[in-house]
Design a protein around this motif. Structure first.
Motif, short mmCIF file in Angstrom:
data_model
loop_
_atom_site.label_atom_id
_atom_site.label_comp_id
_atom_site.label_asym_id
_atom_site.label_seq_id
_atom_site.Cartn_x
_atom_site.Cartn_y
_atom_site.Cartn_z
N UNK A 80 47.25 -57.48 11.79
CA UNK A 80 47.56 -56.54 12.87
C UNK A 80 46.84 -55.21 12.66
N UNK A 81 46.76 -54.77 11.41
CA UNK A 81 46.10 -53.49 11.13
C UNK A 81 44.64 -53.52 11.61
N UNK A 82 43.93 -54.60 11.26
CA UNK A 82 42.52 -54.68 11.64
C UNK A 82 42.38 -54.76 13.16
N UNK A 83 43.24 -55.55 13.79
CA UNK A 83 43.18 -55.67 15.25
C UNK A 83 43.41 -54.33 15.92
N UNK A 84 44.42 -53.59 15.45
CA UNK A 84 44.70 -52.26 16.02
C UNK A 84 43.56 -51.29 15.75
N UNK A 85 43.03 -51.32 14.53
CA UNK A 85 41.95 -50.40 14.16
C UNK A 85 40.71 -50.67 15.01
N UNK A 86 40.33 -51.94 15.09
CA UNK A 86 39.15 -52.30 15.88
C UNK A 86 39.39 -51.97 17.35
N UNK A 87 40.61 -52.22 17.84
CA UNK A 87 40.94 -51.90 19.23
C UNK A 87 40.83 -50.42 19.52
N UNK A 88 41.34 -49.59 18.60
CA UNK A 88 41.26 -48.14 18.79
C UNK A 88 39.81 -47.66 18.79
N UNK A 89 39.02 -48.16 17.84
CA UNK A 89 37.62 -47.76 17.76
C UNK A 89 36.85 -48.22 18.99
N UNK A 90 37.15 -49.43 19.44
CA UNK A 90 36.47 -49.96 20.63
C UNK A 90 36.82 -49.14 21.87
N UNK A 91 38.10 -48.74 21.98
CA UNK A 91 38.52 -47.91 23.12
C UNK A 91 37.83 -46.55 23.08
#
Length: 641
Positions: A179-190
């Protein structure tokens, strides 16, 4: 006694050199970071039979040997000490980073089972590869012991993390999402998408470099964290190895961003040169990687340390030079450098595997990106403020230029009008002279024939006064356009009385009551004819509006007052005032409320020019209770007598 001591020492020696034994002594199994042995096969082609006789080194299941080796053998023993048969699941949790894994199961040096997972050639059973993990199932009867050999092959860096689970915990491991990686990548992508939109709308390169930095970080994090393996079954074939080269773009774009955000080529030349060297090194590493990925990654692990040091020196230098945003950048860079260094040291084989160490670089990137977003936002605000000030300055320059053009146009117009008035004066002189001559002849004729009549003589006198006024008016207009106007001493009361006399001669009074409030004499040194012309214009306008509106008891009031600095002449009427919507237009040229046969709309415009430009005063129109007042205010330059 000595025999017992010797046997004890031999036992201790053998135990130190024995293959590590992992004992299964409970129903639940969730074992991480257990002891094992490893051996580096420098030839990359030794067989299991050859390996069994080699000398292994002590290690742990979370192992990193850097990028010096390609093929590593692992060995450990499993013993089931419970009273039940057990099924053990051996996980390679970093299988997505591996090119090939071979599992061997032995009992009493006899090979029982083999499993080969070859990612390079896509030769593997999908039942034994799930997301980031490769699985090897081991069955143990009660009190049974088996020896496990693992051959781990990678062409870049030798990193691995092996764990042991029972069936339940194995399924739990495979079902969990990072979940951490998914959230991190999602935030950076946004953030990347948002700043890409900002770049497309503003074309600020700061936004572009920040977007590219985030984009390359997202690609690198997705690969290194196993997100691509989990979501897209992305494993390492030889073609996929080039994906590692995205790592090179992270330091390149963060350096370009830093150079641009602090305007380094102009403001910090030494720091700019240092960042240029970072860009050059990673660009070189990328080009090498197109031909040799292994060498490129080896160089990258060294260059990254140079990058950390360079960015820190740059941030510290700017902070010491009192750069406003340098402290925030120093904090952001410190987080990124510190966390990413941990991960880099793991890949270099200096640190052992742990979840934190392995994901530290991703944490650093996320923290740094948020802080850099703040720096970027502040920088763009300053940039926009600077551009706004430049725009305002440009507008001011344009307005000044327009005012100069307008003044030049006005001067040219005044010259043209002066020439026109000169021509008119020349044309009027002869008719006026003839009229005066006719008046003299008539007067002489009446005198010689004894036909004197008071009424006729008065009319003849008025005609002479009007011709004199017309001649004087022409001279006034000529003087108005003459840059070398003649200044004289005169009394303001005399000017008002003369203006009334001329106004009454040219316009019927219609029983208009004119009240003059002047106490004493007010001496002034200036343009007598021009001030008189203004007063005539105001008086005629007041009389016209009183007559046109048929005001009962029409009245015009004239006042003269003064203070320590100014004279004030007021011309007021009781005609009901000026329409408020027209108040701002009455001094504009060619504006009039009269019929075109009754006026040109130049009277008040000329009056304003005379008072403001030639007398350095002010003229304004105000409404009072029953009418309008025109106030003339001009500097006092002669004391009251």
């Amino acid at each position: 006694m000595f025999k017992q001591i010797f046997l004890l020492l031999v036992s201790i020696f053998l135990s130190l050199n024995a293959t590590p034994l992992v004992q299964i002594n409970s129903d639940e199994l969730k074992l991480k970071n257990f002891s094992l042995e490893y051996y580096v096969d420098k030839s990359n082609n030794q067989t299991l039979k050859e390996i069994t006789n080699q000398e292994f080194k002590q290690g742990v299941s979370g192992l990193s040997l850097g990028n010096h080796e390609n093929s590593t053998w692992l060995r450990f023993k499993l013993k089931n000490t419970t009273a039940k048969n057990k099924t053990i699941y051996l996980h390679s949790e970093l299988a997505y980073l591996t090119n090939k894994i071979e599992f061997y199961e032995l009992k009493n040096k006899k090979l029982l089972h083999t499993k080969i997972i070859d990612f390079i050639n896509s030769d593997y059973d999908s039942n034994f590869v799930y997301a980031t993990d490769a699985l090897f199932k081991i069955s143990l009867k009660k009190n049974e012991t088996k020896t496990i050999y693992i051959k781990n092959y990678m062409r870049t860096v030798q990193v691995m993390n092996y764990t042991l689970y029972d069936e339940y915990n194995s399924k739990q491991r495979l079902s969990k999402k990072n979940i951490y990686i998914i959230l991190s990548v999602g935030m950076l992508l946004a953030l990347a998408i948002y700043h890409l939109i900002l770049y497309l709308s503003t074309r600020y390169r700061e936004y572009l470099y920040y977007t590219l930095y985030l984009g390359s970080s997202v690609l690198w994090m997705s690969q290194i964290s196993g997100l691509l393996a989990t979501e897209f079954e992305f494993y390492y074939t030889r073609e996929h190895e080039y994906y590692l080269l995205f790592l090179m773009f992270v330091p390149i774009f963060i350096s370009l961003f830093t150079k641009k955000i602090f305007n380094m080529p102009q403001n910090y030349k030494i720091e700019n040169t240092l960042l240029n060297s970072v860009i050059l090194l990673f660009s070189l590493s990328f080009l090498i990687g197109l031909y040799d990925v292994i060498l490129s990654m080896y160089l990258a692990t060294l260059f990254i340390i140079y990058m950390f040091l360079s960015l820190f020196i740059v941030a510290l230098s700017m902070f010491l030079k009192n750069e406003p945003l340098a402290f925030t950048f120093l904090i952001a860079n410190s987080f990124f450098s510190s966390f990413a260094l941990l991960t880099d040291l793991f890949y270099m084989g200096v640190l052992e595997y742990s979840s934190f160490v392995f994901n530290a670089a991703s944490i650093g990137v996320l923290i740094e990106s948020i802080l850099l977003a703040f720096i970027l936002s502040y920088r763009i605000k300053l940039l926009q403020k600077s551009e706004l000030e430049k725009s305002q300055e440009l507008i001011s320059q344009i307005q000044t230029s327009r005012e100069k053009d307008k003044l030049l146009f006005q001067q040219n117009k005044m010259v043209s009008m002066g020439e026109m008035i000169e021509n008119i004066a020349h044309q009027w002189r002869q008719p006026l002279s003839q009229i005066n001559s006719s008046v003299l002849l008539i007067d002489d004729y009446l005198y010689q024939h004894s036909l004197q009549n008071a009424t006729v003589e008065k009319e003849l006198s008025d005609i002479e006064s009007l011709t004199t006024y017309l001649s004087t008016t022409i001279d006034s207009f000529r003087n108005f356009f003459d840059p070398n106007k003649k200044h004289t001493h005169f009394d303001l009361k005399d000017i008002i009385e003369n203006a009334l006399l001329i106004s009454n001669s040219s316009t019927p009074t219609n029983d208009i009551d004119v009240k003059i409030s002047i106490n004493g004499k007010y001496r002034y040194y200036g343009l007598e004819d021009e001030l008189q012309q203004v007063l005539i214009i105001l008086l005629n306008n007041a009389k016209d509006v009183l007559i046109n509106r048929n005001i009962p008891n029409p009245t015009i009031s004239i006042y003269i007052t003064n203070d320590d600095k100014y004279y004030m002449i007021k011309v007021c009427d009781n005609a009901g005032g000026i329409d408020e919507e027209l108040m701002d237009k009455i001094f504009e040229p060619y504006f009039t409320t009269k019929h075109k046969t009754q006026g040109t709309g130049l009277g008040l415009y000329i009056s304003k020019l005379i008072i403001e430009e030639n007398m350095l005063g002010q003229i304004e129109a105000l409404n009072k209770d029953d009418g309008a007042c025109f106030n003339i205010k001009f500097p006092l330059n002669e004391s009251k007598n």
